[in-house]
Design a protein around this motif. Sequence first.
Motif, mmCIF file in Angstrom:
data_model
loop_
_atom_site.group_PDB
_atom_site.id
_atom_site.type_symbol
_atom_site.label_atom_id
_atom_site.label_comp_id
_atom_site.label_asym_id
_atom_site.label_seq_id
_atom_site.Cartn_x
_atom_site.Cartn_y
_atom_site.Cartn_z
ATOM 1 N N SER A 57 23.994 -1.247 -6.918
ATOM 2 C CA SER A 57 24.265 0.152 -7.182
ATOM 3 C C SER A 57 22.948 0.858 -7.441
ATOM 4 N N ASN A 58 22.825 2.064 -6.974
ATOM 5 C CA ASN A 58 21.593 2.825 -7.084
ATOM 6 C C ASN A 58 21.817 3.996 -8.043
ATOM 7 N N HIS A 59 21.203 3.933 -9.199
ATOM 8 C CA HIS A 59 21.422 4.982 -10.190
ATOM 9 C C HIS A 59 20.907 6.341 -9.742
ATOM 10 N N THR A 66 24.855 0.528 -0.466
ATOM 11 C CA THR A 66 24.434 -0.579 0.380
ATOM 12 C C THR A 66 22.938 -0.831 0.374
ATOM 13 N N PHE A 67 22.157 -0.009 -0.308
ATOM 14 C CA PHE A 67 20.729 -0.261 -0.338
ATOM 15 C C PHE A 67 20.155 0.184 -1.678
ATOM 16 N N PRO A 68 19.239 -0.618 -2.218
ATOM 17 C CA PRO A 68 18.707 -0.303 -3.549
ATOM 18 C C PRO A 68 17.432 0.546 -3.525
ATOM 19 N N ILE A 69 17.535 1.786 -3.085
ATOM 20 C CA ILE A 69 16.374 2.673 -3.137
ATOM 21 C C ILE A 69 16.195 3.095 -4.587
ATOM 22 N N THR A 70 14.990 2.914 -5.102
ATOM 23 C CA THR A 70 14.779 3.191 -6.517
ATOM 24 C C THR A 70 13.917 4.407 -6.794
ATOM 25 N N SER A 71 13.320 5.016 -5.771
ATOM 26 C CA SER A 71 12.495 6.198 -6.046
ATOM 27 C C SER A 71 13.123 7.446 -5.442
ATOM 28 N N ARG A 72 12.961 8.534 -6.154
ATOM 29 C CA ARG A 72 13.508 9.798 -5.679
ATOM 30 C C ARG A 72 12.886 10.248 -4.354
ATOM 31 N N ALA A 98 0.797 -1.235 0.000
ATOM 32 C CA ALA A 98 0.000 0.000 0.000
ATOM 33 C C ALA A 98 0.826 1.280 0.000
ATOM 34 N N THR A 99 2.066 1.200 0.391
ATOM 35 C CA THR A 99 2.942 2.372 0.394
ATOM 36 C C THR A 99 4.192 2.010 -0.397
ATOM 37 N N GLU A 100 5.066 2.968 -0.534
ATOM 38 C CA GLU A 100 6.328 2.634 -1.168
ATOM 39 C C GLU A 100 7.011 1.595 -0.302
ATOM 40 N N ASP A 101 7.368 0.496 -0.894
ATOM 41 C CA ASP A 101 7.975 -0.602 -0.157
ATOM 42 C C ASP A 101 9.433 -0.287 0.132
ATOM 43 N N ALA A 102 9.862 -0.652 1.309
ATOM 44 C CA ALA A 102 11.280 -0.497 1.637
ATOM 45 C C ALA A 102 12.092 -1.395 0.717
ATOM 46 N N PRO A 103 13.318 -1.009 0.428
ATOM 47 C CA PRO A 103 14.143 -1.828 -0.452
ATOM 48 C C PRO A 103 14.417 -3.199 0.159
ATOM 49 N N HIS A 104 14.489 -4.202 -0.672
ATOM 50 C CA HIS A 104 14.795 -5.559 -0.236
ATOM 51 C C HIS A 104 15.752 -6.180 -1.238
ATOM 52 N N LEU A 122 11.747 8.513 -1.728
ATOM 53 C CA LEU A 122 12.297 7.775 -0.596
ATOM 54 C C LEU A 122 13.770 8.114 -0.402
ATOM 55 N N LEU A 123 14.505 8.228 -1.477
ATOM 56 C CA LEU A 123 15.909 8.606 -1.381
ATOM 57 C C LEU A 123 16.035 9.994 -0.741
ATOM 58 N N ARG A 124 15.187 10.934 -1.132
ATOM 59 C CA ARG A 124 15.198 12.282 -0.563
ATOM 60 C C ARG A 124 14.863 12.231 0.931
ATOM 61 N N ALA A 125 13.885 11.423 1.321
ATOM 62 C CA ALA A 125 13.511 11.307 2.730
ATOM 63 C C ALA A 125 14.664 10.744 3.565
ATOM 64 N N VAL A 126 15.347 9.745 3.037
ATOM 65 C CA VAL A 126 16.495 9.166 3.752
ATOM 66 C C VAL A 126 17.584 10.217 3.925
ATOM 67 N N ARG A 127 17.887 10.940 2.869
ATOM 68 C CA ARG A 127 18.928 11.959 2.953
ATOM 69 C C ARG A 127 18.545 13.083 3.911
ATOM 70 N N MET A 128 17.276 13.511 3.899
ATOM 71 C CA MET A 128 16.829 14.563 4.819
ATOM 72 C C MET A 128 16.959 14.096 6.265
ATOM 73 N N TRP A 129 16.562 12.866 6.543
ATOM 74 C CA TRP A 129 16.669 12.314 7.895
ATOM 75 C C TRP A 129 18.136 12.298 8.328
#
Length: 189
Positions: free
Chosen positions: A155-157, A166-172, A144-150, A174-181
């Motif tokens: 490599s993450n383009h 070290t983690f395959p985040i594929t959406s901008r 139902a939400t953006e799924d966490a990477p598994h 979620l990547l932005r949220a991780v970086r902000m945190w």
Amino acid sequence: MGTALTALFEDPQRAIDRLMGTHAGIVVDRAWAPRIGGYVLDLTLFPPPELDAAGYDEERARISVREHGEPLTFPLGPERRWKHRYPSPLGVGFGYICGQLCLWLPTDPRPLKWVPEDGLENYVDRVHRHLFLEEHWRRMGHWATEDAPHGAPTSNHLSNGSATDTFPITSRPLLRAVRMWEHHHRTHT
């Protein structure tokens, strides 16, 4: 920070009362200290109002809190399909116990995983949310939400990083949220 896990060992009833008093929809049905150590909580987790109106039933889970290490969580109830649950006795190479919910991977970035400093309430919130996301997945066929990477690290383009990411985040988003945190916690700690 919520209730420290050590508080569960020091004054279990107070920690349980705080958990149920601060979190709607969570009931501790049974709690005990096994002879092997730690503490175990059996919970009933009620659906949020929107999911209740859609016919979702309550979920049940057992959380085993160890004095050292992360808690382990097992869904209770009938056999069902699970998207994020360790099926093998070795837990997909991480040594986890068979049947434990996969709430995050050890290689996940910090904002996507729980650590003891987050407290008991935050952990139970993650379990609560996860169980209803699993039921949504069973009913609708998608998370139902953006799924966490598994999966294995890749490599993450989107990260402008290298093959050592070290983690395959594929959406901008979620990547932005991780970086902000990470930026917030780097500048405020």
